[in-house]
Design an enzyme around this catalytic site. Sequence first.
Site: not given
Length: 269
Positions: A19, A21, A154
């Site tokens: 992703g 990163g 979240y």
Amino acid sequence: MKKDFWNDRVVVITGASSGIGKALYEELAIFPCELVLLARRAAEIEEPKNKHERTIIHLVTCDLSDSTSVMDAIEWIQKKVTKIDVLFNNAGITAHGRFDSLSMDVYRKTFATNFFGPIQLVRGLLPLLLLTKGNIVTTSTVSALYGVPGRAAYSASKSALHAALESLRIETLESGLGVSLVCVPYTDTALRTSGLDASGEILSEAPAKGKRKTASEVAHVLMSVAQNKEARLVTFNLSGKFLEWMRFFSPKFLEKILYKKLYEDFKPH
């Protein structure tokens, strides 16, 4: 963005195996710098073809949800590098489910990855960041700005991280440390296929509908933010800025919009 900014910098990236990163790692590898890449599957990270010949890459296995793993990573980094210029606090996990259906274990797992792990890592690496008057750039979400229906765990974990890092920013004003929170929009990543459902099982949801950013586009923004010590809360697009403003000016109106837009995500079954 000043490209020569990255020359000879020491950069730490969490969640570097996929992703955003991974995109950060690939974008930065073209500069002569030192990259410390943290991920649960760090051994699977491959060297990019465009890597600069002077770029040094360290792979560090680290599970942010495991405090022992985080401590081991901190100790390893402290022995290998003498400074840190930028910490991309990027790794995270999502969790979907109604407030009344989310198990407490999901709350614990979500907070372990999104809050306790990053806080432990930042605390451990803070001395190395203060040496350079470095910058902590956190990949966050607009879900941290208001309690989003169907995303209680979240939203709560990311909101808590915001508050803690904002405290850090104020406490270190005289040190020159930069602390930036970047609320990214929907992005082409595996977030929805690696997150948790209400019972703690792995999510198997389709990507969010509508236009999405690429991981590379987000990486470029994060890199620009890293060069700006004045950046505090950064939102990408109109929807992010709308939520940022409406939470103060008309929360009732905002809640009606969130209810309508996300009803399919939290409606009773």
